[in-house]
Scaffold this motif. Sequence first.
Motif, mmCIF file in Angstrom:
data_model
loop_
_atom_site.group_PDB
_atom_site.id
_atom_site.type_symbol
_atom_site.label_atom_id
_atom_site.label_comp_id
_atom_site.label_asym_id
_atom_site.label_seq_id
_atom_site.Cartn_x
_atom_site.Cartn_y
_atom_site.Cartn_z
ATOM 1 N N PRO A 132 1.753 6.353 22.876
ATOM 2 C CA PRO A 132 1.940 6.011 21.462
ATOM 3 C C PRO A 132 1.294 4.671 21.131
ATOM 4 N N MET A 133 0.699 4.612 19.938
ATOM 5 C CA MET A 133 0.051 3.397 19.476
ATOM 6 C C MET A 133 1.026 2.554 18.649
ATOM 7 N N PRO A 134 0.789 1.252 18.596
ATOM 8 C CA PRO A 134 1.638 0.387 17.762
ATOM 9 C C PRO A 134 1.341 0.611 16.282
ATOM 10 N N GLU A 135 2.145 0.032 15.427
ATOM 11 C CA GLU A 135 1.880 0.107 13.989
ATOM 12 C C GLU A 135 0.512 -0.524 13.701
ATOM 13 N N HIS A 136 -0.278 0.180 12.903
ATOM 14 C CA HIS A 136 -1.602 -0.350 12.586
ATOM 15 C C HIS A 136 -2.128 0.268 11.305
ATOM 16 N N CYS A 137 -3.122 -0.399 10.739
ATOM 17 C CA CYS A 137 -3.798 0.064 9.521
ATOM 18 C C CYS A 137 -5.062 0.803 9.900
ATOM 19 N N THR A 182 -4.769 3.346 5.224
ATOM 20 C CA THR A 182 -3.396 3.838 5.349
ATOM 21 C C THR A 182 -2.692 3.163 6.511
ATOM 22 N N LEU A 183 -1.385 3.005 6.392
ATOM 23 C CA LEU A 183 -0.604 2.384 7.440
ATOM 24 C C LEU A 183 -0.037 3.464 8.357
ATOM 25 N N ALA A 184 -0.340 3.366 9.654
ATOM 26 C CA ALA A 184 0.192 4.305 10.650
ATOM 27 C C ALA A 184 1.404 3.670 11.322
ATOM 28 N N PRO A 185 2.607 4.218 11.115
ATOM 29 C CA PRO A 185 3.796 3.642 11.755
ATOM 30 C C PRO A 185 3.706 3.692 13.276
ATOM 31 N N ALA A 186 4.415 2.817 13.932
ATOM 32 C CA ALA A 186 4.437 2.798 15.389
ATOM 33 C C ALA A 186 4.849 4.160 15.938
ATOM 34 N N GLY A 187 4.077 4.671 16.885
ATOM 35 C CA GLY A 187 4.380 5.949 17.519
ATOM 36 C C GLY A 187 3.877 7.164 16.777
#
Length: 588
Positions: A81-86, A64-69
Amino acid sequence: MHDHSIRPALAALALAAMLPGCGGSGTTATATTHLAVATGAKLTSCTDLAAKAAFAGTTITSATLAPAGSVTQTLNGVATPMPEHCVVLGKMNERTGVDGRPYAIGFEMRLPRDWNGRFFYQANGGNDGSISGGNAAFGNLLGGGPVSNALLQGYAVISSDAGHVPDATANGAIAGQVYGLDPQARLDYGYNAVGQLTPMAKNVIRAAYGKGPDRSYIVGCSNGGRHGLVAASRYGDQYDGVLAGAPGYNLPQAAVTQMWDAQAFAAAAPAGANGRPNIGAGYSDADLRLVAGKILERCDKLDGLADGMVSDTAQCQAAFSLARDVPTCAGAPDGACLTATQKAALQKVYDGPKNSAGNALYARWSWDPGIAGPGWRSWKLGTATSPGLTATLGAPSMAFIFSTPPADPAVLTGTGTSLLDYALNFNFDANAAKIFATTDRFTESSMSFMTPPNPGRLDTLRARGGKVLVFHGVSDPVFSFDDTVKWLNALKANYSDTGAFARVFSVPGMNHCSGGPATDQFDMMSALVDWVEKGIEPEAIRATARTASANPGLGTIPAGRTRPLCSWPKVATYAGGNVDDAASFTCR
């Protein structure tokens, strides 16, 4: 045990130029070999990775793709907050164990949109068994109170449970250790999970970015540090850099030591309400501060400055004597003396475990003022109302994971028995020998599956330009700093150029992985990457003392103090100037 020599001082100008850099990864020389700098890429696949990253024996259960923040991790007390990542979840090698329980090597990967071209294997501590909470795949950077993580820095990160999860039906404190009844689960925990996951993870990265990682790192403290040294030995073709903190590479022997400590301290402990020794009540905090103070009286000035820290660990071992320097009480201990019984028990602990023939079963321990740190007490002694982790955590690990054959669970769960009873009844001839034993079912001993096959040889990693960077708190109560020095000395006996690919950094005063009267906040990862990819040899790494609220064991060390951590056996020696500034010290 210590390999100590006084070497010529580095040029003060070179050290001053090195220390102020961000993270303190600095340089004084260039290595003869190093690998090219990694180049990054953009994430091109995520939700389709279950199909695109197929690998033998592997099931990707979600991608799943986690949007930035949308995801945060608490770093140094701040929700960051983390950057956008899979986020990729999966498992390898699902099976039913010989004990009838389900097993698999569970993993989590976090793949940033903007990738730096590097793979980060997050090796976890303790008995592993989880990829959630503190073991989620953010890429934990080591040292006290890190302000960043590997994901934020653009690494592709994996975390694993090392092939087992806690068994919800297990009884109390032994939950999570009964996987030791299954031979394959033992091997997965010891080394095989890393061996299985590494090529699988690189395959996922290749599918996600269109290229595999240019550089691969394995990073962890405690058992995670052990994973690192095992990987350096077994998988030197797979990893370019290893960062190992407090590496319990002889972990089964350290577990034997925990049984030894329990018995030694029991001799100085009053009886509790249950009739068993109340080990945590055997020494007050004042007693431990007394010992720390006497160590400082003998050793504080050995590095050229009385500053509440002992940088010259090797000389301190000869300078300090518990028998001579700590007063013996005529009556009850009052914070100004120890009883003869207390002194005998403490000396027995620091001398390390022995069998009935007097043969050492593990390394000795270095005297250091970090003995007064709360991390030392929590492991070795506990409190009068809360037992120390030595017995409560060490006993089930010893019984089920490191003994061959493993004990019957009834040993620790039956009526009238306890974890402490197991430790107090441990036999240092018959029981200690079980860490080397095998059976038809358990064909590898714990000293085989838990340790590097030949700790003194790193031929593959060395030949291809890989590097190993180790740090260890001198007052670590779990794994002996002296044992890590022994590992380094074994390498030196085999390689005249050991310093070109493997180095150990002592952290005076530090307890297990962090804490204690120490400058315990530092960035070793940047130093490792600079060494691997640029050939910048780490001679001194800048470290900072956190606040007392962040590090309750800080003691009299002022928050914000900086010191150089030196490549062993060099010592941070005062050269003049601000006593709380690392630039006032040289590594000699």
